[in-house]
Design an enzyme around this catalytic site. Structure first.
Site, mmCIF file in Angstrom:
data_model
loop_
_atom_site.group_PDB
_atom_site.id
_atom_site.type_symbol
_atom_site.label_atom_id
_atom_site.label_comp_id
_atom_site.label_asym_id
_atom_site.label_seq_id
_atom_site.Cartn_x
_atom_site.Cartn_y
_atom_site.Cartn_z
ATOM 1 N N ARG A 61 0.846 -1.208 0.000
ATOM 2 C CA ARG A 61 0.000 0.000 0.000
ATOM 3 C C ARG A 61 0.873 1.247 0.000
ATOM 4 N NH1 ARG A 61 -2.484 2.112 4.598
ATOM 5 N NH2 ARG A 61 -2.794 0.054 5.514
ATOM 6 N N TYR A 114 -12.746 18.011 -16.480
ATOM 7 C CA TYR A 114 -13.271 16.646 -16.591
ATOM 8 C C TYR A 114 -14.537 16.521 -15.719
ATOM 9 C CZ TYR A 114 -13.362 11.559 -16.119
ATOM 10 O OH TYR A 114 -13.738 10.242 -16.102
ATOM 11 N N ASP A 185 -4.500 18.973 -14.890
ATOM 12 C CA ASP A 185 -4.794 17.656 -15.449
ATOM 13 C C ASP A 185 -4.198 17.649 -16.855
ATOM 14 O OD1 ASP A 185 -6.000 15.508 -16.803
ATOM 15 O OD2 ASP A 185 -7.837 15.642 -15.626
ATOM 16 N N LYS A 210 -5.619 6.602 -19.774
ATOM 17 C CA LYS A 210 -5.748 7.098 -21.141
ATOM 18 C C LYS A 210 -4.445 6.819 -21.911
ATOM 19 C CE LYS A 210 -9.667 8.263 -19.482
ATOM 20 N NZ LYS A 210 -9.981 9.560 -18.888
HETATM 21 C C1 LIG Z 1 -10.596 9.903 -17.605
HETATM 22 C C2 LIG Z 1 -10.158 11.203 -17.110
HETATM 23 C C3 LIG Z 1 -9.906 11.425 -15.763
HETATM 24 C C4 LIG Z 1 -10.216 10.387 -14.709
HETATM 25 O O1 LIG Z 1 -9.362 9.299 -14.779
HETATM 26 P P1 LIG Z 1 -9.769 7.836 -14.292
HETATM 27 O O2 LIG Z 1 -8.507 7.070 -14.499
HETATM 28 O O3 LIG Z 1 -10.902 7.375 -15.153
HETATM 29 O O4 LIG Z 1 -10.166 7.932 -12.863
HETATM 30 C C5 LIG Z 1 -9.400 12.644 -15.374
HETATM 31 N N1 LIG Z 1 -9.183 13.619 -16.267
HETATM 32 C C6 LIG Z 1 -9.438 13.466 -17.571
HETATM 33 C C7 LIG Z 1 -9.182 14.596 -18.500
HETATM 34 C C8 LIG Z 1 -9.935 12.258 -18.035
HETATM 35 O O5 LIG Z 1 -10.231 12.117 -19.321
#
Ligand SMILES: *Cc1c(COP(=O)(O)O)cnc(C)c1O
Length: 390
Positions: A61, A114, A185, A210
């Protein structure tokens, strides 16, 4: 070489180095440390570790060598001192934000973040008496006006769904002036096309589900920042929220990273070709692609394969979706496969009295992810589906 020994973990006060290839029989691919705990060699070994005299894996963890190998690569790619893996992008976002704010604090966020980050702000943070003001990130003066007194400037560029591009260096400079932490992000561009730390951003977050993973087989997240920020996340936040990255998922991410630049070049090439064809199509009224037909903004050196466009009222969007063959109807993006999501469906999910205002995208908007299939085949699929939907 004794390959049975656990990897030696050395530490400076602020960094942890857990992966050394020579400890794994020089394997070209690091092993998956699929274990929960790591045993100590002696009482002294355990006592020294607990006293903080050395840092080594104790329990997965907190620290796991496969996960650590991924974190070290992300820190190098994002040009930050350190990085920390999480079980999802949302875990990375929520842990980072919660490590900064306390009740009574205020956040300034750009519009069109997001949608689940927006819901986290509006539902969970509101209950903790943390308020969030949203501003158009394309307008640095608006950000400057909103920031005084705020603890955090939360950025995403390009933005979700609308793909607005912001001057990150400028916005982060404004945040510094107001003593606010800047957080971004960076999932859309990946570190291949944008390295926000070099533009002055304090904290860089990815949904690794992604492009970093790139094969639609992992849900994961990562935060890259300086030793102080990551040290606090690692020591005071992640152990208690518990949203760790698994060793197997870290191993898949390491595999994904090996082809990241090659994949991003291909997503860019096909994405631009298809965005241009859509822009030239008589049934398309707008294309929202961050780099099509414009000079690249400062700090953004390329484009990924995700963008949106708007149909003329003549196109029946449900019929268009159903007529597609290669493009699949699905959320997420960043993998090998091309995907479509109509805003028509997605905006219903946001809910709440302000949803239209916050989500703020028109009903004729469609988001595409251009995968790694042949671009000519993808265009044939799209143009045939448009014809079928008229
Ligand atoms: C998918 C996404 C997230 C969230 O990520 P997860 O791995 O699905 O929790 C955050 N920011 C953007 C721009 C995303 O496309």
């Amino acid at each position: 070489m004794n390959t049975n020994k656990p990897p030696v973990v050395t530490s400076s006060p602020s960094t942890v180095v857990a992966y050394d290839q020579t400890h794994f029989g020089n394997a070209v691919v690091p092993p998956i440390f699929q274990n929960s705990l790591f045993v100590f060699e002696s009482f002294t070994d355990m006592a020294d570790t607990y006293a903080g005299k050395k840092v080594r894996p104790v329990y997965s963890r907190g620290l796991n060598p496969t996960v650590r190998a991924f974190e070290e690569k992300i820190a190098k790619l994002e040009k930050t001192e350190d990085a920390l893996g999480f079980g999802s992008g949302m875990a990375a976002i929520s842990a980072s934000v919660l490590s900064v704010v306390k009740p009574g604090d205020r956040i300034v966020a750009v519009e069109h973040i997001y949608p689940d980050a927006y819901r986290f702000f509006e539902m969970m943070l509101k209950d903790l008496n943390v308020t969030v003001d949203y501003v158009d990130g394309r307008d640095p003066d608006a950000v400057d006006k909103a920031l005084p007194g705020a603890k955090l400037l939360y950025l995403e560029s390009p933005t979700s769904w609308t793909f607005h591009v912001h001057d990150i260096a400028k916005l982060c400079e404004i945040a510094r002036k107001h003593s606010a932490i800047s957080m971004i992000d960076n999932s859309w561009a990946s570190p291949v096309f944008q390295q926000p730390a070099k533009l002055g951003c304090d904290v860089v977050i990815h949904s690794a589900s992604k492009y970093l993973g790139g094969h639609s087989d992992v849900v994961a997240g990562v935060v890259a920042s300086n030793n102080e920020f990551i040290g606090r996340l690692r020591g005071q936040i992640l152990p208690y929220l518990g949203s760790k990255l698994s060793a197997f998922d870290a191993w898949l991410l390491l595999r994904g990273l090996r082809t990241l630049p090659a994949r991003m070049r291909e997503h860019q090439r096909s994405g631009l070709a298809i965005a241009q064809k859509l822009a030239d199509h008589p049934e398309v009224v707008a294309v929202h692609h961050p780099t099509l037909g414009r000079n690249l903004p400062d700090g953004l050196t390329g484009a990924s394969g995700l963008f949106s466009f708007e149909f003329s009222p003549r196109v029946n969007i449900p019929n268009f979706c159903d007529a597609l063959g290669i493009f699949k109807i699905g959320v997420s993006w960043g993998g090998h496969e091309s995907l479509v999501v109509p805003a028509l469906v997605s905006r219903a999910q946001v809910g709440g009295p302000n949803s239209a205002l916050r989500f703020g995208v028109p009903e004729n908007l469609v988001r595409l992810h251009i995968g790694l299939e042949d671009a000519e085949d993808l265009w044939s699929d799209l143009s045939a589906a448009i014809d079928a939907a008229l």
